[in-house]
Write an enzyme that holds these catalytic residues in place. Structure first.
Site, PDB file in Angstrom:
ATOM      1  N   ASP A  31       0.834  -1.196   0.000  1.00  0.00           N
ATOM      2  CA  ASP A  31       0.000   0.000   0.000  1.00  0.00           C
ATOM      3  C   ASP A  31       0.870   1.248   0.000  1.00  0.00           C
ATOM      4  OD1 ASP A  31      -2.147  -1.714   0.206  1.00  0.00           O
ATOM      5  OD2 ASP A  31      -2.262  -1.544   2.392  1.00  0.00           O
TER       6      ASP A  31
HETATM    7  N1  URA Z   1      -1.135  -6.054   3.725  1.00  0.00           N
HETATM    8  C1  URA Z   1      -1.657  -4.799   3.752  1.00  0.00           C
HETATM    9  O1  URA Z   1      -2.705  -4.564   4.321  1.00  0.00           O
HETATM   10  N2  URA Z   1      -0.986  -3.825   3.114  1.00  0.00           N
HETATM   11  C2  URA Z   1       0.195  -4.015   2.502  1.00  0.00           C
HETATM   12  O2  URA Z   1       0.773  -3.069   1.968  1.00  0.00           O
HETATM   13  C3  URA Z   1       0.730  -5.320   2.485  1.00  0.00           C
HETATM   14  C4  URA Z   1       0.042  -6.335   3.111  1.00  0.00           C
END
Ligand code: URA
Length: 242
Positions: free
Chosen positions: A106
């Site tokens: 993310d």
């Molecule tokens: N899980 C998440 O919620 N976000 C990420 O960036 C990676 C794994």
């Protein structure tokens, strides 16, 4: 493969930086098909030409594999019209066509992201069937306890979505390490949300058996070593210290 500049070829093979290649050319240390290379701009087909450094043949790897320590605020995408992407962050000498991030972190997640042009390896690394585990460090908005560890180990369900059993190890009141081998959208955040905790900080520490290099500060990248390229597809798992 199409022709590339000799300095780019050698730096992509992790042999020397582009400025080092320049000096090596000046010193007459590089040959291609038996003749001394004179200019760093000289273009060669790395799969066809016999390139030698100090008389030793360079074995050319078709694909590149880059470990980046992704900072916050950067998109895990190849290009974007508005936001900065992990590809934009690469130093010029590492950039080449077809590079993409293998999997997504993310925008607000930091840590290990693999950048490659090898679609097959990316697929293997990301498919849950391959059982390549990823380790995350999570800070959340409440204290964690053994009930959370147990819930994760039994497999979390959130509405229609179910997640495979996952190992959690509490490392501080509100901090844990969590290992998963799926890569569902916002998976870690959703798993914590399902047990009534919100993720405040998220960092990926390991893919397969390859840890994020502690010497890579946020935003920095380096090529994987040959042994890391094997270990990144390792099915071994279990939380160990970082
Ligand atoms: N899980 C998440 O919620 N976000 C990420 O960036 C990676 C794994």
């Amino acid at each position: 493969m199409s022709a590339e500049r000799i300095d780019k070829i050698l730096s992509s093979q992790n042999i020397a930086s582009r400025s080092e290649v320049k000096a090596m050319i000046k010193a007459g240390r590089i040959t291609a098909d038996g003749r001394t290379v004179k200019r760093p701009e000289e273009k060669l087909d790395p799969e066809a030409a016999e390139i030698m450094v100090d008389g030793k043949r360079i074995s050319f790897n078709k694909y590149v594999y880059i470990m980046m320590n992704k900072p916050k605020g950067v998109l895990s995408a190849s290009s974007d019209r508005h936001a900065k992407t992990v590809i934009d962050l690469l130093p010029e000498e590492m950039k080449r066509r077809e590079l993409f991030p293998a999997g997504r972190l993310d925008k607000d997640t930091v840590g290990f992201i693999l950048i490659t042009d090898d679609g097959e390896l990316a697929h293997k690394m990301l498919s849950p069937k391959s059982h390549v585990y990823k380790l995350y460090e999570v800070k959340c908005d409440r204290e964690l306890n053994e009930t959370d560890v147990k819930a994760f180990s039994q497999g979390i369900t959130l509405g229609e979505i179910s997640f495979l059993p996952a190992e959690m190890k509490i490392i501080d009141k509100d901090k844990a390490l969590v290992e998963i081998c799926e890569g569902k959208f916002h998976q870690i955040k959703k798993m914590f949300h399902a047990v009534g905790a919100e993720v405040i900080e998220l960092k990926r520490l390991r893919i397969g058996q390859v840890f994020l290099d502690r010497d890579l500060s946020e935003g920095m990248s380096r090529y994987l070593t040959e042994s890391e390229l094997i270990d990144i597809l390792s099915r071994k798992h279990g939380i160990t210290d970082y």
